[in-house]
Enzyme design. Structure first.
Site, PDB file in Angstrom:
ATOM      1  N   TYR A 160       0.843  -1.202   0.000  1.00 37.44           N
ATOM      2  CA  TYR A 160       0.000   0.000   0.000  1.00 37.44           C
ATOM      3  C   TYR A 160       0.880   1.255   0.000  1.00 37.44           C
ATOM      4  O   TYR A 160       0.698   2.167  -0.809  1.00 37.44           O
ATOM      5  CB  TYR A 160      -0.908  -0.019   1.226  1.00 37.44           C
ATOM      6  CG  TYR A 160      -1.845   1.152   1.319  1.00 37.44           C
ATOM      7  CD1 TYR A 160      -2.979   1.222   0.509  1.00 37.44           C
ATOM      8  CD2 TYR A 160      -1.609   2.200   2.208  1.00 37.44           C
ATOM      9  CE1 TYR A 160      -3.848   2.308   0.587  1.00 37.44           C
ATOM     10  CE2 TYR A 160      -2.472   3.284   2.297  1.00 37.44           C
ATOM     11  CZ  TYR A 160      -3.591   3.336   1.486  1.00 37.44           C
ATOM     12  OH  TYR A 160      -4.452   4.407   1.561  1.00 37.44           O
TER      13      TYR A 160
HETATM   14  N1  LIG Z   1      -9.616   5.513   4.607  1.00 37.60           N
HETATM   15  C1  LIG Z   1      -8.364   5.886   4.857  1.00 37.60           C
HETATM   16  O1  LIG Z   1      -7.861   5.820   5.982  1.00 37.60           O
HETATM   17  C2  LIG Z   1      -7.532   6.485   3.753  1.00 37.60           C
HETATM   18  C3  LIG Z   1      -6.419   7.279   4.105  1.00 37.60           C
HETATM   19  C4  LIG Z   1      -5.622   7.785   3.082  1.00 37.60           C
HETATM   20  C5  LIG Z   1      -5.934   7.538   1.761  1.00 37.60           C
HETATM   21  N2  LIG Z   1      -7.018   6.778   1.455  1.00 37.60           N
HETATM   22  C6  LIG Z   1      -7.293   6.503   0.051  1.00 37.60           C
HETATM   23  O2  LIG Z   1      -8.519   7.077  -0.308  1.00 37.60           O
HETATM   24  C7  LIG Z   1      -9.117   6.309  -1.355  1.00 37.60           C
HETATM   25  C8  LIG Z   1     -10.543   5.940  -0.960  1.00 37.60           C
HETATM   26  O3  LIG Z   1     -10.479   5.197   0.234  1.00 37.60           O
HETATM   27  P1  LIG Z   1     -11.750   4.876   1.145  1.00 37.60           P
HETATM   28  O4  LIG Z   1     -11.270   4.936   2.532  1.00 37.60           O
HETATM   29  O5  LIG Z   1     -12.907   5.692   0.726  1.00 37.60           O
HETATM   30  O6  LIG Z   1     -11.938   3.340   0.752  1.00 37.60           O
HETATM   31  P2  LIG Z   1     -13.238   2.441   0.522  1.00 37.60           P
HETATM   32  O7  LIG Z   1     -12.739   1.046   0.593  1.00 37.60           O
HETATM   33  O8  LIG Z   1     -14.347   2.871   1.423  1.00 37.60           O
HETATM   34  O9  LIG Z   1     -13.664   2.822  -0.973  1.00 37.60           O
HETATM   35  C9  LIG Z   1     -12.867   2.446  -2.070  1.00 37.60           C
HETATM   36  C10 LIG Z   1     -13.754   2.322  -3.291  1.00 37.60           C
HETATM   37  O10 LIG Z   1     -12.902   1.918  -4.378  1.00 37.60           O
HETATM   38  C11 LIG Z   1     -13.559   0.876  -5.088  1.00 37.60           C
HETATM   39  N3  LIG Z   1     -12.570   0.043  -5.760  1.00 37.60           N
HETATM   40  C12 LIG Z   1     -11.675  -0.811  -5.203  1.00 37.60           C
HETATM   41  N4  LIG Z   1     -10.969  -1.437  -6.153  1.00 37.60           N
HETATM   42  C13 LIG Z   1     -11.400  -0.956  -7.338  1.00 37.60           C
HETATM   43  C14 LIG Z   1     -11.063  -1.223  -8.685  1.00 37.60           C
HETATM   44  N5  LIG Z   1     -10.143  -2.141  -9.014  1.00 37.60           N
HETATM   45  N6  LIG Z   1     -11.708  -0.544  -9.661  1.00 37.60           N
HETATM   46  C15 LIG Z   1     -12.661   0.358  -9.356  1.00 37.60           C
HETATM   47  N7  LIG Z   1     -13.047   0.641  -8.097  1.00 37.60           N
HETATM   48  C16 LIG Z   1     -12.419  -0.011  -7.099  1.00 37.60           C
HETATM   49  C17 LIG Z   1     -14.337   0.111  -4.032  1.00 37.60           C
HETATM   50  O11 LIG Z   1     -15.384  -0.670  -4.598  1.00 37.60           O
HETATM   51  C18 LIG Z   1     -14.839   1.248  -3.142  1.00 37.60           C
HETATM   52  O12 LIG Z   1     -16.074   1.753  -3.574  1.00 37.60           O
HETATM   53  C19 LIG Z   1      -8.214   5.096  -1.563  1.00 37.60           C
HETATM   54  O13 LIG Z   1      -7.349   5.328  -2.628  1.00 37.60           O
HETATM   55  C20 LIG Z   1      -7.445   5.021  -0.262  1.00 37.60           C
HETATM   56  O14 LIG Z   1      -6.192   4.408  -0.410  1.00 37.60           O
HETATM   57  C21 LIG Z   1      -7.827   6.262   2.417  1.00 37.60           C
END
Ligand SMILES: NC(=O)c1ccc[n+]([C@@H]2O[C@H](COP(=O)([O-])OP(=O)(O)OC[C@H]3O[C@@H](n4cnc5c(N)ncnc54)[C@H](O)[C@@H]3O)[C@@H](O)[C@H]2O)c1
Length: 257
Positions: A160
């Site tokens: 990641y």
């Molecule tokens: N939640 C955290 O703590 C956090 C912190 C920093 C960065 N992020 C980043 O923010 C972004 C969103 O995270 P989140 O927390 O909302 O996650 P989440 O898991 O709630 O949502 C992620 C979404 O991406 C979709 N997805 C996954 N794989 C996919 C693919 N191959 N093709 C298309 N869609 C796909 C999923 O179906 C889901 O709807 C991510 O890139 C994550 O790495 C999250």
């Protein structure tokens, strides 16, 4: 950020990958509220269908079932968005997976490749499909959702962290390449948000991971998805005019760079 005009994205057409829940869905809501039309791209067809209904009162929202690892699906959805909207002004590369929480060498090669494929190559494939469309109109905003993990390298999430470091670098390279084109490329590095991204972590380790992540945040709380969405709205707007290839921190003081 709250000073952004209510119509700051009026007439703009946006794609938000991973838009069916969490941070992506919050960004979609915020963009619609600011006057943009939004295409949600996500793997999960039923979540997309449900959320599309909740978004309908806010404005024009469409959806496409897209796996960002698949360039043909991306090309098809990009063509659909262009046809429906008549252009693409904003791309948010938000789709992401956490992958396993294990020692770096304990990832299987398939797990390692999958995290890199979704979080880094997926974002690149979407840029590859959409950047030429933006370049032709000499206007666009690309917003990549990276993570503090990409700056710092979180222990036990090496794939990641490496994928997010790669996404930060992709942002810098593309930002420089497009700097004089009217297309600005920036990324956001949030600290932990309390979303379903942690659902992939086995229940017995989930609380431990969340506590460890929070302990590094001086403000001692999760970032709200709406806080990330507010930053993503500013980065997509004309108010963001002299920043490109840049990394915007939103980590409650965790990464002070
Ligand atoms: N939640 C955290 O703590 C956090 C912190 C920093 C960065 N992020 C980043 O923010 C972004 C969103 O995270 P989140 O927390 O909302 O996650 P989440 O898991 O709630 O949502 C992620 C979404 O991406 C979709 N997805 C996954 N794989 C996919 C693919 N191959 N093709 C298309 N869609 C796909 C999923 O179906 C889901 O709807 C991510 O890139 C994550 O790495 C999250």
């Amino acid at each position: 950020m709250s000073a952004l005009r209510g119509d700051a994205l009026a007439g703009r057409h946006a794609i938000v990958t991973g838009g069916a829940r969490g941070i992506g869905l919050a960004i979609a809501r915020r963009y619609l509220a600011a006057g943009a039309s939004v295409a949600l791209w996500d793997l999960d067809a039923s979540m997309l269908a449900n959320e599309l209904q909740t978004l309908a009162p806010l404005g024009t929202a469409i959806s496409a079932v897209v796996d960002v690892r698949d360039e043909e699906q991306i090309a098809g959805a990009a063509a659909q968005s262009q046809e429906r909207f008549g252009g693409i002004d904003i791309l948010v590369n938000n789709a992401g997976v956490l992958g396993p929480t294990v020692q770096a060498w304990e990832h299987t090669p398939a797990q390692w490749r999958n995290v890199l494929d979704v979080n880094l190559t997926g974002a690149w494939l979407c840029c590859r499909a959409v950047a030429p469309v933006m370049l032709a109109r000499r206007r666009g905003r690309i917003v990549n959702i990276a993570s503090v993990a990409g700056k710092e390298g979180n222990g036990f999430n090496a794939a990641y962290s490496a994928s997010k470091a790669g996404l930060i670098s992709l942002t810098k390279s593309l930002g420089k390449e497009l700097a004089s084109s009217g297309v600005l490329v920036n990324c956001i590095t949030p600290s932990a948000a309390d979303t379903e991204v942690f659902a992939a972590v086995p229940a017995e380790h989930r609380e431990q991971l969340r506590t460890a992540l929070l302990s590094r945040v001086p403000m001692a709380r999760f970032v709200e998805v709406d806080e990330v969405a507010a930053m993503a709205a500013w980065l997509a707007s004309d108010d963001c005019s002299f920043s490109t290839g840049a990394v915007f921190d939103i980590s409650g003081g965790r990464s002070t760079y």
